[in-house]
Design an enzyme around this catalytic site. Structure first.
Site, PDB file in Angstrom:
ATOM      1  N   HIS A 267      45.861  31.006  46.816  1.00  0.00           N
ATOM      2  CA  HIS A 267      47.207  30.469  46.531  1.00  0.00           C
ATOM      3  C   HIS A 267      47.056  29.029  46.036  1.00  0.00           C
ATOM      4  O   HIS A 267      46.361  28.792  45.063  1.00  0.00           O
ATOM      5  CB  HIS A 267      48.045  30.605  47.806  1.00  0.00           C
ATOM      6  CG  HIS A 267      49.505  30.325  47.675  1.00  0.00           C
ATOM      7  ND1 HIS A 267      50.178  30.241  46.501  1.00  0.00           N
ATOM      8  CD2 HIS A 267      50.458  30.117  48.647  1.00  0.00           C
ATOM      9  CE1 HIS A 267      51.458  29.992  46.717  1.00  0.00           C
ATOM     10  NE2 HIS A 267      51.660  29.918  48.015  1.00  0.00           N
ATOM     11  N   HIS A 306      47.673  36.693  38.408  1.00  0.00           N
ATOM     12  CA  HIS A 306      48.906  36.364  39.138  1.00  0.00           C
ATOM     13  C   HIS A 306      49.595  37.666  39.560  1.00  0.00           C
ATOM     14  O   HIS A 306      49.570  38.643  38.819  1.00  0.00           O
ATOM     15  CB  HIS A 306      49.850  35.554  38.235  1.00  0.00           C
ATOM     16  CG  HIS A 306      50.867  34.782  39.014  1.00  0.00           C
ATOM     17  ND1 HIS A 306      52.033  35.354  39.449  1.00  0.00           N
ATOM     18  CD2 HIS A 306      50.875  33.509  39.459  1.00  0.00           C
ATOM     19  CE1 HIS A 306      52.734  34.454  40.127  1.00  0.00           C
ATOM     20  NE2 HIS A 306      52.056  33.320  40.154  1.00  0.00           N
ATOM     21  N   ASP A 362      47.157  27.016  38.308  1.00  0.00           N
ATOM     22  CA  ASP A 362      46.049  26.263  38.904  1.00  0.00           C
ATOM     23  C   ASP A 362      44.862  26.078  37.974  1.00  0.00           C
ATOM     24  O   ASP A 362      43.906  25.377  38.325  1.00  0.00           O
ATOM     25  CB  ASP A 362      45.589  26.974  40.186  1.00  0.00           C
ATOM     26  CG  ASP A 362      46.642  26.885  41.269  1.00  0.00           C
ATOM     27  OD1 ASP A 362      47.021  27.923  41.829  1.00  0.00           O
ATOM     28  OD2 ASP A 362      47.127  25.763  41.515  1.00  0.00           O
TER      29      ASP A 362
HETATM   30  C1  SDX Z   1      49.387  30.536  42.898  1.00  0.00           C
HETATM   31  O1  SDX Z   1      52.809  33.957  43.907  1.00  0.00           O
HETATM   32  C2  SDX Z   1      52.950  32.865  43.285  1.00  0.00           C
HETATM   33  O2  SDX Z   1      53.928  32.656  42.613  1.00  0.00           O
HETATM   34  C3  SDX Z   1      51.810  31.853  43.457  1.00  0.00           C
HETATM   35  C4  SDX Z   1      51.892  30.606  42.609  1.00  0.00           C
HETATM   36  C5  SDX Z   1      53.047  29.726  43.012  1.00  0.00           C
HETATM   37  O3  SDX Z   1      53.516  28.926  42.162  1.00  0.00           O
HETATM   38  O4  SDX Z   1      53.429  29.773  44.195  1.00  0.00           O
HETATM   39  O5  SDX Z   1      52.012  30.941  41.236  1.00  0.00           O
HETATM   40  C6  SDX Z   1      50.640  29.735  42.776  1.00  0.00           C
HETATM   41  O6  SDX Z   1      48.995  30.855  43.989  1.00  0.00           O
HETATM   42  C7  SDX Z   1      48.691  30.981  41.631  1.00  0.00           C
HETATM   43  C8  SDX Z   1      47.462  31.917  41.923  1.00  0.00           C
HETATM   44  C9  SDX Z   1      46.273  31.040  42.282  1.00  0.00           C
HETATM   45  N1  SDX Z   1      45.136  31.853  42.729  1.00  0.00           N
HETATM   46  C10 SDX Z   1      44.031  32.043  41.966  1.00  0.00           C
HETATM   47  O7  SDX Z   1      43.891  31.584  40.832  1.00  0.00           O
HETATM   48  C11 SDX Z   1      42.924  32.828  42.660  1.00  0.00           C
HETATM   49  C12 SDX Z   1      42.338  33.850  41.672  1.00  0.00           C
HETATM   50  N2  SDX Z   1      43.380  34.853  41.425  1.00  0.00           N
HETATM   51  C13 SDX Z   1      43.278  36.099  42.193  1.00  0.00           C
HETATM   52  O8  SDX Z   1      42.800  35.961  43.487  1.00  0.00           O
HETATM   53  C14 SDX Z   1      44.516  36.979  42.010  1.00  0.00           C
HETATM   54  O9  SDX Z   1      44.756  37.054  40.669  1.00  0.00           O
HETATM   55  C15 SDX Z   1      45.803  36.616  42.728  1.00  0.00           C
HETATM   56  C16 SDX Z   1      45.602  36.395  44.184  1.00  0.00           C
HETATM   57  C17 SDX Z   1      46.425  35.396  42.132  1.00  0.00           C
HETATM   58  C18 SDX Z   1      46.753  37.793  42.514  1.00  0.00           C
HETATM   59  O10 SDX Z   1      46.199  38.860  43.196  1.00  0.00           O
HETATM   60  P1  SDX Z   1      46.874  40.345  43.140  1.00  0.00           P
HETATM   61  O11 SDX Z   1      48.167  40.324  42.454  1.00  0.00           O
HETATM   62  O12 SDX Z   1      46.805  40.886  44.536  1.00  0.00           O
HETATM   63  O13 SDX Z   1      45.918  41.140  42.202  1.00  0.00           O
HETATM   64  P2  SDX Z   1      44.611  41.876  42.682  1.00  0.00           P
HETATM   65  O14 SDX Z   1      43.778  40.957  43.527  1.00  0.00           O
HETATM   66  O15 SDX Z   1      44.995  43.205  43.256  1.00  0.00           O
HETATM   67  O16 SDX Z   1      43.851  42.070  41.277  1.00  0.00           O
HETATM   68  C19 SDX Z   1      44.116  43.188  40.436  1.00  0.00           C
HETATM   69  C20 SDX Z   1      42.808  43.412  39.679  1.00  0.00           C
HETATM   70  C21 SDX Z   1      41.613  43.631  40.612  1.00  0.00           C
HETATM   71  O17 SDX Z   1      40.644  44.375  39.865  1.00  0.00           O
HETATM   72  P3  SDX Z   1      40.464  45.969  40.217  1.00  0.00           P
HETATM   73  O18 SDX Z   1      40.304  46.091  41.724  1.00  0.00           O
HETATM   74  O19 SDX Z   1      41.722  46.607  39.702  1.00  0.00           O
HETATM   75  O20 SDX Z   1      39.221  46.377  39.462  1.00  0.00           O
HETATM   76  O21 SDX Z   1      42.487  42.226  38.918  1.00  0.00           O
HETATM   77  C22 SDX Z   1      41.277  41.679  39.427  1.00  0.00           C
HETATM   78  C23 SDX Z   1      41.055  42.264  40.813  1.00  0.00           C
HETATM   79  O22 SDX Z   1      39.654  42.276  41.112  1.00  0.00           O
HETATM   80  N3  SDX Z   1      41.485  40.228  39.498  1.00  0.00           N
HETATM   81  C24 SDX Z   1      40.567  39.307  39.202  1.00  0.00           C
HETATM   82  C25 SDX Z   1      41.200  38.083  39.378  1.00  0.00           C
HETATM   83  N4  SDX Z   1      42.459  38.277  39.771  1.00  0.00           N
HETATM   84  C26 SDX Z   1      42.641  39.594  39.861  1.00  0.00           C
HETATM   85  N5  SDX Z   1      39.293  39.443  38.798  1.00  0.00           N
HETATM   86  C27 SDX Z   1      38.629  38.285  38.584  1.00  0.00           C
HETATM   87  N6  SDX Z   1      39.156  37.057  38.722  1.00  0.00           N
HETATM   88  C28 SDX Z   1      40.436  36.918  39.125  1.00  0.00           C
HETATM   89  N7  SDX Z   1      40.952  35.715  39.264  1.00  0.00           N
END
Ligand code: SDX
Length: 439
Positions: A267, A306, A362
């Site tokens: 997050h 996201h 971010d």
């Molecule tokens: C913020 O919610 C909000 O609005 C948050 C926010 C706010 O203003 O409050 O916008 C702020 O928290 C932004 C997000 C910051 N976090 C990151 O940058 C961390 C990296 N991102 C991931 O951890 C992920 O994308 C999330 C946590 C942001 C979202 O996760 P989801 O929606 O649960 O998606 P998921 O983990 O189920 O991913 C779906 C697929 C998966 O692959 P498969 O299992 O389908 O093969 O996408 C892949 C994931 O492995 N994936 C990524 C990835 N994010 C998702 N693969 C590599 N790198 C990534 N960053």
């Protein structure tokens, strides 16, 4: 068109018709679906709330497919370009942009609370020099709760606004004091004649080797960054704010809980994790190997992806634009070239395209913060300062929403059925045996 859905329970051949409002059905309507009359009734199962609306809100609108973000109906780009953070903070809390008189009152109401008790400074001196600023922020916001018992009267509008003014006024002070403490520097009091972002920079940099960073262009860049981070509907930390606030815990304790949720690397902690990732990659030559590791699931591309945006996060686009004005003063942070190359390669790779993974808020913010003299462990604190406005607006909306009550999800129990206690568990016997075995 008949705004209902009809479902057939194939276990009983019975049909149920539910009303549809805002393209949702009420989860409680599912409880009518039973096999036997004395059954509890059906629930929905939705780990991580992937498809569950927890509230109705008028504060922030996001269209994840189109990459749209609006506060109270105004587009984020318009607000960032034409408003100041305090004006947008007023909008998010009160629902309308302030008139000049309302803005003057709002600034005065926050300014009179821009101070903290000497006890709080002593409290913060108890942290080790290397304490993480988010740990200091979370615990000190909670500690503030002990100074304002009236905040517990959460149903009083006057007390709600008093707490809102206090928290918005004090969070930048706590943030700056945490930084000064970690540097062994004296505390700098806020100045009455400075703007909100300007005052934060004053409290951070005054009488320090980074004094030169107290620059109007950097203050405006920070003001814009604060606007971009104010609210984002029902994200993880806002969900924490609403869950804790729903028990009628006071807004200081609820804000501390929200800040704790924000600290996680998935997050708000992602901005710090992005810089660590860029430092580990080091140079453009290493990007292909890093991307290979991500695709093999060995690590994540931090700052990408996201839950809602399946398009470019509009905030990331604006943050990238703000970088140029910052670099004119601070000099170019070369990490932005590495980040932009990383973005270019990722956005041309099917792994990211097929999963609709784009830069989020971010991905670039930390690069600007670093150019402005901030260390990575301060980045999430910079997120928390403006997001406190969003948390408080969401909290106030929750408290005043007649439909809301204490949050208490259900579960699907998949553990043991009842089982007898083993005979060896006779009270007293085990203690004797255990005592003997420890000698
Ligand atoms: C913020 O919610 C909000 O609005 C948050 C926010 C706010 O203003 O409050 O916008 C702020 O928290 C932004 C997000 C910051 N976090 C990151 O940058 C961390 C990296 N991102 C991931 O951890 C992920 O994308 C999330 C946590 C942001 C979202 O996760 P989801 O929606 O649960 O998606 P998921 O983990 O189920 O991913 C779906 C697929 C998966 O692959 P498969 O299992 O389908 O093969 O996408 C892949 C994931 O492995 N994936 C990524 C990835 N994010 C998702 N693969 C590599 N790198 C990534 N960053």
């Amino acid at each position: 068109m008949d705004n209902t859905v009809t479902v057939t329970d194939n276990r009983t051949e019975k049909q149920y018709t539910f009303p549809v409002t805002h393209d949702t059905i009420r989860a409680m309507d599912l409880r009518k679906i039973k096999v036997n009359p004395d059954d509890f009734g059906m629930m929905s199962y939705d780990p991580a709330f992937m498809n569950t609306a927890s509230c109705q809100s008028k504060i922030t609108f996001i269209d994840g497919d189109k990459g749209i973000l609006r506060y109270r109906g105004y587009d984020i780009a318009d607000l960032a370009e034409h408003c100041t953070f305090p004006q947008v903070a007023y909008l998010v809390i009160h629902g309308e942009l302030p008139t000049p008189e309302q803005e003057a009152e709002w600034l005065a109401a926050i300014r009179i609370h821009m101070g903290i008790f000497e006890n709080i400074k002593k409290f913060m001196e108890g942290f080790r020099y290397d304490a993480h600023p988010m740990g200091m922020l979370v615990s000190t916001i909670a500690a503030l709760s002990t100074f304002y018992p009236d905040a517990k009267n959460v149903r009083s509008h006057e007390n709600q606004m008093h707490s809102i003014h206090r928290i918005i006024g004090k969070i930048p002070i706590i943030a700056a004091y945490g930084y000064r403490h970690s540097k062994g520097l004296d505390y700098i009091a806020p100045e009455q004649n400075l703007g909100y972002a300007e005052n934060f920079m004053h409290m951070m940099w005054d009488r320090s080797p980074l004094q030169h960073l107290k620059h109007p262009v950097l203050a405006r860049a920070l003001d814009v960054l604060f606007i971009l981070h104010i609210d984002h509907e029902q994200n993880c930390s806002t969900n924490a704010m609403r869950a804790v606030g729903s028990s009628e815990a006071d807004p200081f304790l609820s804000t501390a809980a929200a800040a704790a949720a924000l600290a996680g690397p998935l997050h708000g902690g992602a901005n710090e994790a992005v810089l660590k990732m860029l430092d580990e990659i080091g140079s453009k030559e290493n990007i292909p190997a890093f991307i290979k590791g991500v695709k093999e699931g060995k690590e994540k591309l931090m700052g990408f992806g996201h839950r809602v945006y399946k398009n470019y996060d509009p905030r990331a686009r604006m943050i990238k634009k703000t970088a140029e004005s910052v670099f004119e003063i601070t000099g170019r942070n070369k990490k932005i070239d590495l980040a932009m190359e990383l973005e270019r390669i990722a956005l041309s790779d099917d792994y990211f395209i097929s999963r609709k993974l784009y830069p989020n808020v971010d991905f670039y913010s930390g690069i600007i913060y670093e150019a402005m003299g901030l260390e990575p462990k301060m980045f999430t604190v910079l997120f928390a300062i403006p997001r406190a406005v969003g948390w408080l607006a969401q909290w106030q909306e929750l408290i005043n929403d007649p439909e809301q009550k204490i949050a208490r999800p259900r579960q699907v129990y998949i553990g043991y059925d009842q089982r007898p206690l083993p005979d060896s568990y006779t009270y007293g016997a085990r203690t004797e045996e255990a005592l003997v075995s420890t000698h």
